[in-house]
Scaffold this active site. Structure first.
Site, PDB file in Angstrom:
ATOM      1  N   GLY A 183      14.133  54.213  18.120  1.00  0.00           N
ATOM      2  CA  GLY A 183      13.391  53.640  19.248  1.00  0.00           C
ATOM      3  C   GLY A 183      12.009  53.125  18.889  1.00  0.00           C
ATOM      4  O   GLY A 183      11.518  52.158  19.474  1.00  0.00           O
ATOM      5  N   ASP A 234       8.978  61.284  27.170  1.00  0.00           N
ATOM      6  CA  ASP A 234       9.729  61.491  28.408  1.00  0.00           C
ATOM      7  C   ASP A 234       9.603  62.972  28.785  1.00  0.00           C
ATOM      8  O   ASP A 234       8.561  63.385  29.286  1.00  0.00           O
ATOM      9  CB  ASP A 234      11.173  61.034  28.162  1.00  0.00           C
TER      10      ASP A 234
HETATM   11  P1  5GP Z   1      12.006  63.194  25.284  1.00  0.00           P
HETATM   12  O1  5GP Z   1      12.719  63.494  26.579  1.00  0.00           O
HETATM   13  O2  5GP Z   1      12.363  64.182  24.222  1.00  0.00           O
HETATM   14  O3  5GP Z   1      10.521  63.075  25.505  1.00  0.00           O
HETATM   15  O4  5GP Z   1      12.489  61.768  24.815  1.00  0.00           O
HETATM   16  C1  5GP Z   1      13.616  61.649  23.986  1.00  0.00           C
HETATM   17  C2  5GP Z   1      14.000  60.244  23.735  1.00  0.00           C
HETATM   18  O5  5GP Z   1      14.733  59.783  24.849  1.00  0.00           O
HETATM   19  C3  5GP Z   1      12.910  59.199  23.551  1.00  0.00           C
HETATM   20  O6  5GP Z   1      12.404  59.170  22.270  1.00  0.00           O
HETATM   21  C4  5GP Z   1      13.706  57.944  23.840  1.00  0.00           C
HETATM   22  O7  5GP Z   1      14.368  57.536  22.677  1.00  0.00           O
HETATM   23  C5  5GP Z   1      14.671  58.414  24.891  1.00  0.00           C
HETATM   24  N1  5GP Z   1      14.252  57.980  26.239  1.00  0.00           N
HETATM   25  C6  5GP Z   1      13.561  58.651  27.162  1.00  0.00           C
HETATM   26  N2  5GP Z   1      13.366  57.912  28.279  1.00  0.00           N
HETATM   27  C7  5GP Z   1      13.962  56.724  28.021  1.00  0.00           C
HETATM   28  C8  5GP Z   1      14.113  55.501  28.772  1.00  0.00           C
HETATM   29  O8  5GP Z   1      13.660  55.311  29.915  1.00  0.00           O
HETATM   30  N3  5GP Z   1      14.807  54.506  28.161  1.00  0.00           N
HETATM   31  C9  5GP Z   1      15.324  54.625  26.901  1.00  0.00           C
HETATM   32  N4  5GP Z   1      15.954  53.588  26.404  1.00  0.00           N
HETATM   33  N5  5GP Z   1      15.199  55.756  26.173  1.00  0.00           N
HETATM   34  C10 5GP Z   1      14.517  56.778  26.735  1.00  0.00           C
HETATM   35 MG    MG Z   2      13.326  58.273  20.569  1.00  0.00          MG
END
Ligand code: 5GP
Ligand code: MG
Length: 178
Positions: A43, A101
């Site tokens: 990402g 996120d």
């Molecule tokens: P975390 O929940 O651990 O903070 O985020 C994990 C991963 O989920 C992020 O690095 C990203 O790759 C993916 N992610 C979280 N929210 C979104 C979103 O709205 N769109 C996309 N495409 N990926 C997301």
């Molecule tokens: Mg990611």
């Protein structure tokens, strides 16, 4: 591809302008420190590429790959798939991520790298979804806040697609609710 987008949140021009600002902040702090840039695949690939060409000082570029999954009982379990090849002991580290996120991914990575005696660890993320936070972690440099919707573009994907969109947008629900 563009037909699948509900709305554009940040245009290419807006993102570029904001990346210039973030790069200035990083340059002021790190220009004489030779930091290790840790890009979180896949990402953050686009964001990292756009950022490092704005950082006109010595740095090391490396990457990690992680996967996160919820198995019903444990949400936010993160696994390291590809480790760094750089020794970060006594080096300042900047983790580059696409979006904060729940925060589980960055909490996991920060703890992992702390255990290797980095000199310092900071987080630089293109996007932040503060409403969703579960883990105790925050970005130090953030491009933009986004609402609690599914975001694609600038490296962010849905099912491997849309990473190459040159803007930050919201994916139409109809694309993933079929
Ligand atoms: P975390 O929940 O651990 O903070 O985020 C994990 C991963 O989920 C992020 O690095 C990203 O790759 C993916 N992610 C979280 N929210 C979104 C979103 O709205 N769109 C996309 N495409 N990926 C997301
Ligand atoms: Mg990611």
């Amino acid at each position: 591809m563009n037909n699948d987008i509900e709305k554009v949140l940040y245009t290419h021009e807006q993102v570029n302008h904001r990346l210039d600002e973030l790069a200035s902040e990083l340059t002021a702090k790190y220009h004489d420190q030779q930091p290790v840039i840790v890009s979180v695949m896949t990402g953050a690939l686009v964001f990292t590429g756009e950022m490092i060409e704005r950082l006109n000082f010595k740095l090391t570029l490396d990457y990690v790959d992680v996967s996160s999954y919820a198995d019903g009982t444990q949400s936010g379990k993160v696994q390291l798939i590809q480790d760094l090849s750089t020794d970060i002991k006594d080096r300042p580290v900047i983790i580059m991520e696409d979006i904060v996120d729940t925060g589980h991914t960055l909490k996991f990575l920060k703890d992992l790298l702390k255990g290797r005696s980095a000199k310092s660890i900071e987080i630089c993320a293109l996007l932040d979804k503060p409403d969703r936070r579960e883990a105790d972690v925050e970005g130090d440099y953030i491009g933009f806040e986004v609402p609690n919707e599914f975001i694609v573009g600038y490296g962010l994907d849905y099912s491997g697609l849309y990473r190459n969109l040159p803007f930050v947008g919201v994916l139409k629900r109809s694309v993933y609710e079929n």
